[in-house]
Design an enzyme around this catalytic site. Structure first.
Site, PDB file in Angstrom:
ATOM      1  N   LYS A 193       0.976  -1.257  -0.039  1.00  0.00           N
ATOM      2  CA  LYS A 193      -0.090  -0.031  -0.053  1.00  0.00           C
ATOM      3  C   LYS A 193       0.944   1.278  -0.050  1.00  0.00           C
ATOM      4  O   LYS A 193       1.809   1.190   0.780  1.00  0.00           O
ATOM      5  CB  LYS A 193      -0.724   0.077   1.245  1.00  0.00           C
ATOM      6  CG  LYS A 193      -1.523   1.234   1.417  1.00  0.00           C
ATOM      7  CD  LYS A 193      -2.347   1.339   2.922  1.00  0.00           C
ATOM      8  CE  LYS A 193      -1.115   1.554   3.620  1.00  0.00           C
ATOM      9  NZ  LYS A 193      -0.466   2.910   3.962  1.00  0.00           N
ATOM     10  N   ASP A 251      -5.621   0.303   8.474  1.00  0.00           N
ATOM     11  CA  ASP A 251      -5.241  -0.050   7.294  1.00  0.00           C
ATOM     12  C   ASP A 251      -5.652  -1.218   6.640  1.00  0.00           C
ATOM     13  O   ASP A 251      -5.610  -1.453   5.251  1.00  0.00           O
ATOM     14  CB  ASP A 251      -3.755   0.050   7.182  1.00  0.00           C
ATOM     15  CG  ASP A 251      -2.860   1.508   7.081  1.00  0.00           C
ATOM     16  OD1 ASP A 251      -3.947   2.675   6.646  1.00  0.00           O
ATOM     17  OD2 ASP A 251      -1.830   1.690   7.138  1.00  0.00           O
TER      18      ASP A 251
END
Length: 289
Positions: free
Chosen positions: A15, A143
């Site tokens: 990410k 996240d």
């Protein structure tokens, strides 16, 4: 490489925060964020195979970074999903192939947990609703929800408020980490100044150069404290900006991994080879969905 019969696998892509503005702080101490997130081709891999009970093996070039971890997020994700299913489930042997550096600002642990939820939902044939999986993901970490879909998104709140990203052009990316772990809480504590407004983004960018120009007007609010606490971050950023064809460079997340944008994946792959060999480095394409 094909998996053995009865074995399923999911990639856990890195990410990358193209920008990250800290927009406020909740009464419970959690910071509010505004970030455009994309996912690189660099990835860990989580595999599920028939087994006795619930086990996890960790291998791969970055496995050593997890040696001292008492309870991996992959196992926590598996237990949480099994509990949510509310019934006896077949035993599973999980394997994590760790390719992404640990504690590096590219969501490796969160991506692993999200991949575990996806692969076990298939392995156990749960067919759980997306909203239920997203709720479980949030319980594992801020996240994890964005990593569950692993596609470009606007991430707000503490990470749980997700919206589609603007239309992105094709572009390449180089990731580099000086092999220095950075503790996210320390970076937030070291941050100075007020809060930033949420970014105003267009509906689309015409090309990679336009994307880089737009991002250059934004920032990562955690980059200055990270550089202060971890000076090698500044070295990585300087090296990335000096690469031929680099359009812009910035730190991702709370560091220490930094990225540079390129016109295409080929240019990024070639540029990554010019970085110091002692660093973790990757160059290639960015996932678009």
């Amino acid at each position: 490489m094909p998996e053995a019969a009865g074995t399923l696998a999911e990639n856990a892509p890195a990410k990358v925060n193209l920008h990250l503005h800290v927009t406020g702080r909740r009464p419970d101490g959690y910071h509010l964020l505004d970030s455009l997130v994309v996912f690189a081709g660099a990835a860990d891999r989580v595999t599920a195979a028939p087994g006795e009970g619930l086990t996890l093996s960790i291998e791969g070039p970055e496995a050593g970074g997890l040696a001292a971890e008492p309870d991996n997020l992959v196992l926590r994700a598996a237990r949480l999903l099994a509990e949510a299913a509310g019934r006896d489930l077949p035993g599973v042997a999980l394997r994590l192939e760790k390719r992404l550096p640990v504690a590096s600002g590219i969501g490796g642990g969160s991506a692993d947990a999200a991949a575990a939820l996806r692969v076990l939902d298939r392995f156990w044939d749960l067919r759980m609703e997306a909203t239920r999986l997203e709720a479980l993901a949030l319980r594992l970490g801020a996240d994890v929800p964005v990593c569950l879909a692993s596609r470009p998104a606007l991430m707000r709140g503490i990470g749980e408020v997700l919206a589609p990203a603007p239309a992105l052009p094709g572009f390449g990316m180089v990731l580099a980490n000086p092999r220095v772990a950075v503790a996210t809480p320390a970076i937030f504590r070291a941050r100075q100044g007020g809060f930033s407004p949420a970014a105003t983004l267009p509906e689309r960018w015409a090309d990679a150069a336009g994307l880089a120009a737009g991002l250059s007007a934004l920032r990562n609010d955690l980059e200055p404290p990270a550089v202060a606490l971890c000076p090698p971050v500044a070295e990585v950023l300087a090296a990335l900006r000096a690469l031929p064809g680099a359009l812009m460079a910035r730190m991702s997340g709370s560091g220490a991994t930094c990225f540079a944008l390129f016109a295409d994946a080929g240019a990024a792959e070639r540029a990554a080879g010019q970085l110091p060999g002692g660093w973790w480095r990757w160059g290639g394409a960015v996932r678009h969905g």
